[in-house]
Structure formats: structure tokens, C-alpha cells
Write a protein that holds these residues in place. Sequence first.
Motif, PDB file in Angstrom:
ATOM      1  N   ALA A 138       0.845  -1.196   0.000  1.00  0.00           N
ATOM      2  CA  ALA A 138       0.000   0.000   0.000  1.00  0.00           C
ATOM      3  C   ALA A 138       0.878   1.242   0.000  1.00  0.00           C
ATOM      4  O   ALA A 138       1.681   1.447   0.912  1.00  0.00           O
ATOM      5  CB  ALA A 138      -0.907   0.003   1.223  1.00  0.00           C
ATOM      6  N   GLY A 139       0.752   2.060  -1.029  1.00  0.00           N
ATOM      7  CA  GLY A 139       1.553   3.268  -1.124  1.00  0.00           C
ATOM      8  C   GLY A 139       0.887   4.280  -2.023  1.00  0.00           C
ATOM      9  O   GLY A 139      -0.083   3.960  -2.740  1.00  0.00           O
ATOM     10  N   GLY A 183      -9.333  -5.125   1.405  1.00  0.00           N
ATOM     11  CA  GLY A 183      -8.951  -4.240   0.316  1.00  0.00           C
ATOM     12  C   GLY A 183      -9.194  -2.777   0.644  1.00  0.00           C
ATOM     13  O   GLY A 183      -8.362  -1.906   0.323  1.00  0.00           O
ATOM     14  N   MET A 184     -10.317  -2.484   1.296  1.00  0.00           N
ATOM     15  CA  MET A 184     -10.604  -1.101   1.684  1.00  0.00           C
ATOM     16  C   MET A 184      -9.618  -0.616   2.744  1.00  0.00           C
ATOM     17  O   MET A 184      -9.177   0.539   2.713  1.00  0.00           O
ATOM     18  CB  MET A 184     -12.040  -0.994   2.207  1.00  0.00           C
ATOM     19  CG  MET A 184     -13.102  -1.227   1.150  1.00  0.00           C
ATOM     20  SD  MET A 184     -12.960  -0.065  -0.252  1.00  0.00           S
ATOM     21  CE  MET A 184     -13.254   1.500   0.597  1.00  0.00           C
ATOM     22  N   GLN A 185      -9.241  -1.503   3.665  1.00  0.00           N
ATOM     23  CA  GLN A 185      -8.241  -1.128   4.671  1.00  0.00           C
ATOM     24  C   GLN A 185      -6.894  -0.847   4.009  1.00  0.00           C
ATOM     25  O   GLN A 185      -6.175   0.079   4.408  1.00  0.00           O
ATOM     26  CB  GLN A 185      -8.105  -2.249   5.707  1.00  0.00           C
ATOM     27  CG  GLN A 185      -9.304  -2.416   6.610  1.00  0.00           C
ATOM     28  CD  GLN A 185      -9.174  -3.645   7.490  1.00  0.00           C
ATOM     29  OE1 GLN A 185      -8.783  -4.727   7.046  1.00  0.00           O
ATOM     30  NE2 GLN A 185      -9.516  -3.500   8.760  1.00  0.00           N
ATOM     31  N   CYS A 192      -2.827   3.834   1.473  1.00  0.00           N
ATOM     32  CA  CYS A 192      -2.150   4.273   0.249  1.00  0.00           C
ATOM     33  C   CYS A 192      -1.897   5.779   0.243  1.00  0.00           C
ATOM     34  O   CYS A 192      -2.252   6.482  -0.706  1.00  0.00           O
ATOM     35  CB  CYS A 192      -2.959   3.850  -0.973  1.00  0.00           C
ATOM     36  SG  CYS A 192      -2.951   2.079  -1.285  1.00  0.00           S
ATOM     37  N   THR A 193      -1.300   6.272   1.313  1.00  0.00           N
ATOM     38  CA  THR A 193      -0.938   7.682   1.390  1.00  0.00           C
ATOM     39  C   THR A 193       0.556   7.797   1.662  1.00  0.00           C
ATOM     40  O   THR A 193       1.188   6.849   2.148  1.00  0.00           O
ATOM     41  CB  THR A 193      -1.706   8.407   2.508  1.00  0.00           C
ATOM     42  OG1 THR A 193      -1.271   7.887   3.788  1.00  0.00           O
ATOM     43  CG2 THR A 193      -3.207   8.216   2.365  1.00  0.00           C
ATOM     44  N   THR A 232      -1.196  -8.289   5.903  1.00  0.00           N
ATOM     45  CA  THR A 232      -1.959  -7.257   6.579  1.00  0.00           C
ATOM     46  C   THR A 232      -2.133  -6.085   5.617  1.00  0.00           C
ATOM     47  O   THR A 232      -1.335  -5.917   4.689  1.00  0.00           O
ATOM     48  CB  THR A 232      -1.244  -6.753   7.844  1.00  0.00           C
ATOM     49  OG1 THR A 232       0.038  -6.192   7.469  1.00  0.00           O
ATOM     50  CG2 THR A 232      -1.050  -7.880   8.852  1.00  0.00           C
ATOM     51  N   PRO A 233      -3.151  -5.242   5.794  1.00  0.00           N
ATOM     52  CA  PRO A 233      -3.355  -4.133   4.857  1.00  0.00           C
ATOM     53  C   PRO A 233      -2.273  -3.068   4.924  1.00  0.00           C
ATOM     54  O   PRO A 233      -2.096  -2.311   3.973  1.00  0.00           O
ATOM     55  CB  PRO A 233      -4.718  -3.564   5.274  1.00  0.00           C
ATOM     56  CG  PRO A 233      -4.941  -4.041   6.658  1.00  0.00           C
ATOM     57  CD  PRO A 233      -4.247  -5.355   6.768  1.00  0.00           C
ATOM     58  N   ASP A 234      -1.511  -3.025   6.025  1.00  0.00           N
ATOM     59  CA  ASP A 234      -0.425  -2.047   6.130  1.00  0.00           C
ATOM     60  C   ASP A 234       0.952  -2.676   5.914  1.00  0.00           C
ATOM     61  O   ASP A 234       1.970  -1.996   5.998  1.00  0.00           O
ATOM     62  CB  ASP A 234      -0.460  -1.328   7.482  1.00  0.00           C
ATOM     63  CG  ASP A 234      -0.483  -2.274   8.680  1.00  0.00           C
ATOM     64  OD1 ASP A 234      -0.149  -3.462   8.491  1.00  0.00           O
ATOM     65  OD2 ASP A 234      -0.837  -1.834   9.774  1.00  0.00           O
ATOM     66  N   GLY A 235       0.991  -3.988   5.637  1.00  0.00           N
ATOM     67  CA  GLY A 235       2.240  -4.657   5.307  1.00  0.00           C
ATOM     68  C   GLY A 235       3.042  -5.159   6.485  1.00  0.00           C
ATOM     69  O   GLY A 235       3.919  -6.012   6.325  1.00  0.00           O
TER      70      GLY A 235
END
Length: 418
Positions: free
Chosen positions: A56-57, A89-91, A96-97, A359-362
Motif C-alpha cells: 500500500a503506497g 482491500g478497503m483497509q 495508500c498515502t 496485513t493491509p499495512d504490510g
Amino acid sequence: MSVLILGSGVVGTTIAYYLAKAGHDVTVLERQPGPALETSFANAGEVSPGYSAPWAGPGVPLKAIKWLLMQHSPLVIKPMLDPAMWKWGMQMLRNCTEERYKVNKSRMVRLAEYSRDCMQELRAETGIRYDERTQGTLQLFRTQKQLDGVGKDVDILKQYGVPFQVLDRDGYIDYEPALAHVKEKFVGALRLPGDETGDCFKFTQGMCELAKQHGARFLFNQDIQEIRYQGDRIVDVRTDTGHYAADEYVLALGSYSTHMLKPLGLDIPVYPVKGFSITVPIVDSSMAPESTIMDETHKVAVTRLGDRIRVGGTAQLSGYDLALDAGPRRTLEFVVNDLFPKGGDVAKAEFWTGLRPMTPDGTPILGETRYRNLHLSTGHGTLGWTMAAGTGRVMADLLAGNKPQIDMQGLTMARYGK
């Protein structure tokens, strides 16, 4: 102290080693007939702390649309009516910021760098061998835009003192001579000299034997069916062969951790992201990779493992499906043939797939839960091999009541407000 570890992948097995070495009474339950027979079996072979970064980025949502339209796409999404997938996916999209990327990458690099140091100590202390190489990772860029975009990663590498080199064509060929034959396809590279490579399966098998030498017991062919609790404590684990109890419990079941925790009222954002690999016999060592190359466009890693080339990549969202899909295989074959057309015999490649616990944040989820004797070690995604040794030592310290040698901020369930 008696400890029951659920799962004998690279993470669970390494935790067992460190706990047994510290003198604890360790038992490991595993449903397979041996260690590292699922996600740890045939991964890309990278021990890459310098390349540790969340998926996510900033810009990833737009890139994902482009990826889905590519012939050899690094991303495949199979339409499914799976609320867990869409929630995850939404998390991920919320991470992605620019700000969240920097925070998440810094957490991952912190654990991964520590883990690489632990791996080096393990080799020195035990003599373990696993087709290891310590020649770094080369991230190859096919476009100038990709090369120009490494700035945010370089800032974090500088922050943590991670060595790196930004190289032009002539520069990266010094480290990977076989690429001289295809150098016109790439504009430059980011080299991470502190990264390593090796066979995760061989490593895990070796760690299992070392743990046994320190008294650990591995019980295979155990179908774990239920974790039973009373109040705020786990009382035992039920398998198809009986009940097993201990003072402390460590859950290291990768993507399957989520289902096992739900009956306990614990909801963790770990979802399986399917990955693929092919293992290709080398036919000309001078035309094969020296270490690991990451093709940034296709998100595929090509790694030298002894007399083999391991090619790993593709992220497929399809739940717990383990089918060997032909599309990802074509992508892996394309990349290895594009980079090292004379290095290996792709016709003799072995094809494999595994479920990465993402995890959604990696960042993985380590440490305590609301149950006083239940500890988590899951969510390592594509970096279980990279983070295994550091995770093993951290978990051994936590269970023994010792302060880990790295800051645990952001590595526990607490970052989700739980």
C-alpha cells in the motif's frame, strides 16, 4: 515454561528454535507431515530487509488498474463474494498515502534489518546452510519514472542506515554480468548490498533439526481444530489426535490464523494473497543471476539458489484457492526468459503456489492478545523469510518477559486499536 506453537512454517519453526535454546519446554503442532511444506516451501528466496516495503503506497490504486490491464500482470483479482477480501482491500486503500507508507515501511525495515543481523548470528553460531548468498538485491527499473520514484524509499533507507546504491546500466552490470545481454531493457537499478538470498525450505528444515537438538518436539500430521479458553486464558488446543496444553501459546499459522482466532473473539486483518514461483535448473551459470533481481515492472524476483533459479511473484486475490493457474506461470516464464534467456531450462521448471498472510499495512502482527497466555506471530506477507530470525528472537524475548532488542511500537495488535 512450557510453550505450544501452532504452525511449523519458517516463522513458527524459528520461534521454536529460540525458545528451546533458551531452555523452555517447546512443542510444535503442524498439520503437514513436515516443516515448511506450505507458504515457506518455494518462495522467491529473498532475505531482503532493504526491499521491505508495504504494498500500500501513494499511487498504488492507479497502478493497480494499469496492472490489471497488463498482459503479464503482477496483480490478479478473481471476482468473489467474500466480504473479508473487500474489507481487507478497503483497509489497504486507506494506507495508500505518503504518510502511511513512510510509517509502515519504517516499521517493516526496523524488524527486517534486525532479522538480517539475527540471521548472520545464526549462521555463525550453528553453521546452518541453505544455499545462502550475501551478494545483495538489485531492483531493476524499465522506465525513468520508476528510477526517479525511488526517492521516498531512499529517505527511509538513510533514516535506518541501510546501505544502498543507485546505479546506471554500466553500474548494475558490474554486479550482474549476465544482464549485459539485455541492458537496453532497463534504465537503472537500486542495489541493496546488505540483502541476502537462500532456500527458505532448506533453512526451515535445518532450524527444525537444531530446535530438536535443544529439546523441542515437533508433532506433525496434526489437524488443529480448536483453541479452547476459560476467561482470559487459553486452556488447551484440540487436534484430531487429542488435546495439548501448555503454559503459553504462540499462533503462527500464516493465512489460517484469522479463522482460528475468530471463535476467540479476535479479529485480525490478515488475508491470503496468493503467490507463485517456478524453480528452473541452471544450464549456463555464466548466463544466470548471481544473486536476486527484482523486476519492478512485473514485481517478479529472480534468485540464484545453488544450481537452480527461483522465480517468484504475482499477487492474486482469490481467497484460499490453491489452484496452479496458467496465467501467473506465463508471467514468471516471461520474466526469467526476458532477463536470463540462456541461464536456465524453463521447460523443466517446477511450478508452485502458496498463500502469503498479508496485513493491509504490510507489517506483521506480533505479541500479546487479550488472552494472557496467547501470543501472535502472523501477517508477514511476502517477508516471512526475511523477518523470520528477528521474529523468532523477539517472540522468545516477549514470552520470557525480557525486553526485545528492537522497539515494538507499531508491530502489535495495538496499532489497530485492539
